[in-house]
Design a protein around this motif. Structure first.
Motif, PDB file in Angstrom:
ATOM      1  N   ASP A 128       0.809  -1.209   0.000  1.00 24.83           N
ATOM      2  CA  ASP A 128       0.000   0.000   0.000  1.00 24.83           C
ATOM      3  C   ASP A 128       0.850   1.271   0.000  1.00 24.83           C
ATOM      4  O   ASP A 128       0.332   2.366  -0.233  1.00 24.83           O
ATOM      5  N   GLU A 129       2.153   1.137   0.256  1.00 21.03           N
ATOM      6  CA  GLU A 129       2.972   2.320   0.451  1.00 21.03           C
ATOM      7  C   GLU A 129       3.078   3.178  -0.804  1.00 21.03           C
ATOM      8  O   GLU A 129       2.987   4.411  -0.724  1.00 21.03           O
ATOM      9  N   ALA A 130       3.281   2.577  -1.969  1.00 21.36           N
ATOM     10  CA  ALA A 130       3.445   3.359  -3.193  1.00 21.36           C
ATOM     11  C   ALA A 130       2.169   4.133  -3.520  1.00 21.36           C
ATOM     12  O   ALA A 130       2.219   5.319  -3.853  1.00 21.36           O
ATOM     13  N   ALA A 131       1.009   3.451  -3.420  1.00 21.61           N
ATOM     14  CA  ALA A 131      -0.262   4.113  -3.699  1.00 21.61           C
ATOM     15  C   ALA A 131      -0.529   5.227  -2.700  1.00 21.61           C
ATOM     16  O   ALA A 131      -1.018   6.300  -3.059  1.00 21.61           O
ATOM     17  N   THR A 132      -0.205   4.976  -1.439  1.00 28.10           N
ATOM     18  CA  THR A 132      -0.395   5.980  -0.399  1.00 28.10           C
ATOM     19  C   THR A 132       0.467   7.206  -0.663  1.00 28.10           C
ATOM     20  O   THR A 132       0.016   8.348  -0.533  1.00 28.10           O
ATOM     21  N   LYS A 133       1.700   6.981  -1.046  1.00 23.80           N
ATOM     22  CA  LYS A 133       2.619   8.092  -1.299  1.00 23.80           C
ATOM     23  C   LYS A 133       2.131   8.960  -2.453  1.00 23.80           C
ATOM     24  O   LYS A 133       2.136  10.193  -2.360  1.00 23.80           O
ATOM     25  N   ARG A 134       1.665   8.329  -3.536  1.00 24.66           N
ATOM     26  CA  ARG A 134       1.161   9.093  -4.676  1.00 24.66           C
ATOM     27  C   ARG A 134      -0.088   9.876  -4.298  1.00 24.66           C
ATOM     28  O   ARG A 134      -0.257  11.040  -4.672  1.00 24.66           O
ATOM     29  N   PHE A 135      -0.977   9.229  -3.540  1.00 18.59           N
ATOM     30  CA  PHE A 135      -2.230   9.870  -3.148  1.00 18.59           C
ATOM     31  C   PHE A 135      -1.975  11.088  -2.261  1.00 18.59           C
ATOM     32  O   PHE A 135      -2.510  12.174  -2.491  1.00 18.59           O
ATOM     33  N   LEU A 136      -1.161  10.912  -1.238  1.00 18.19           N
ATOM     34  CA  LEU A 136      -0.901  12.016  -0.330  1.00 18.19           C
ATOM     35  C   LEU A 136      -0.194  13.178  -1.021  1.00 18.19           C
ATOM     36  O   LEU A 136      -0.406  14.339  -0.673  1.00 18.19           O
ATOM     37  N   LYS A 137       0.624  12.870  -2.014  1.00 23.17           N
ATOM     38  CA  LYS A 137       1.291  13.939  -2.763  1.00 23.17           C
ATOM     39  C   LYS A 137       0.256  14.795  -3.475  1.00 23.17           C
ATOM     40  O   LYS A 137       0.331  16.031  -3.466  1.00 23.17           O
ATOM     41  N   ARG A 138      -0.751  14.154  -4.063  1.00 24.27           N
ATOM     42  CA  ARG A 138      -1.810  14.905  -4.755  1.00 24.27           C
ATOM     43  C   ARG A 138      -2.646  15.704  -3.759  1.00 24.27           C
ATOM     44  O   ARG A 138      -3.013  16.850  -4.015  1.00 24.27           O
ATOM     45  N   VAL A 139      -2.958  15.089  -2.645  1.00 19.42           N
ATOM     46  CA  VAL A 139      -3.759  15.780  -1.632  1.00 19.42           C
ATOM     47  C   VAL A 139      -3.010  16.991  -1.086  1.00 19.42           C
ATOM     48  O   VAL A 139      -3.576  18.076  -0.917  1.00 19.42           O
ATOM     49  N   ASP A 140      -1.721  16.822  -0.810  1.00 18.24           N
ATOM     50  CA  ASP A 140      -0.923  17.907  -0.240  1.00 18.24           C
ATOM     51  C   ASP A 140      -0.770  19.076  -1.201  1.00 18.24           C
ATOM     52  O   ASP A 140      -0.439  20.192  -0.779  1.00 18.24           O
ATOM     53  N   GLU A 141      -1.007  18.834  -2.495  1.00 18.65           N
ATOM     54  CA  GLU A 141      -0.893  19.906  -3.479  1.00 18.65           C
ATOM     55  C   GLU A 141      -2.127  20.811  -3.500  1.00 18.65           C
ATOM     56  O   GLU A 141      -2.091  21.899  -4.076  1.00 18.65           O
ATOM     57  N   LEU A 142      -3.226  20.388  -2.881  1.00 18.58           N
ATOM     58  CA  LEU A 142      -4.421  21.223  -2.817  1.00 18.58           C
ATOM     59  C   LEU A 142      -4.144  22.438  -1.932  1.00 18.58           C
ATOM     60  O   LEU A 142      -3.641  22.309  -0.821  1.00 18.58           O
TER      61      LEU A 142
END
Length: 209
Positions: A112-126
């Protein structure tokens, strides 16, 4: 009073989004708040759960958003949105922007780590997240306390700048109550005593915000 919306989301499927969403909805409903549960996942698990919910349980309004974001009923106090997997979709990006806060369940799994990292990167860009106006709450789900997997999950998330708000212990009780259209907060104190402490930090954080 405007509705407060909580988006339960993760790009990774099978991380327990529906378990978190349905139990959060029961927490709000049992607190006497008019609560809605919006289903965005094509599988419709939340809708099936709501259909099996007993008439005697605290009411939760069913919103079918599988074909797109719908209207929010008037006088709703809390809205829990059960998002489908796939953070790259335009619909999920819209939900991320509209929600007042984000709850993200994460499994203690290296896969789950790779998917989590990509997701949080997108969220943090908001921008609202960057400015602290849109809180992101990470939830460790199906965690077995005092294990190496649990420690590694905490270390991984800490490296991304997100603390784990709480950890939901891996218990068969969740499946048992879900089959009845119920959640943890529907149960009498004697039955929920073993798990309620896992949920209180998340619920309190939402209410404080």
């Amino acid at each position: 009073m405007a509705v407060i919306s909580v988006l339960v989301v993760n790009a990774k499927g099978g991380c327990g989004k529906t378990t978190v969403a349905t139990n959060l909805a029961t927490a709000f409903a049992n607190a006497g708040l008019r609560t809605g549960l919006a289903e965005c996942d094509r599988q419709g698990s939340s809708l099936k759960w709501l259909k099996s919910r007993p008439a005697t349980a605290a009411p939760i309004e069913s919103l079918d958003w599988r074909k797109g974001r719908g209207d929010v009923p008037k006088k709703l106090a809390r809205l829990v949105i059960d998002a489908g997997a796939g953070v790259d979709s335009e619909r999920v990006r819209t939900l991320l922007k509209d929600a007042d806060m984000i709850v993200m369940p994460v499994l203690p799994s290296v896969f789950d780590e790779a998917a989590t990292k990509r997701f949080l990167k997108r969220v943090d860009e908001l921008k609202p997240v960057q400015k602290g106006r849109k809180p992101v709450m990470v939830i460790g789900n199906r965690v077995r306390p005092n294990t190496r997997a649990a420690r590694e999950l905490d270390e991984f998330l800490a490296s991304l700048g997100h603390d784990v708000v709480t950890r939901l212990t891996d218990r068969a009780l969740y499946q048992d109550v879900a089959r009845q259209g119920l959640g943890i907060f529907d149960l009498p104190p004697s039955r929920r005593a073993s798990v309620i402490d896992d949920w209180l930090p998340m619920v309190r954080r939402i209410e404080e915000i």
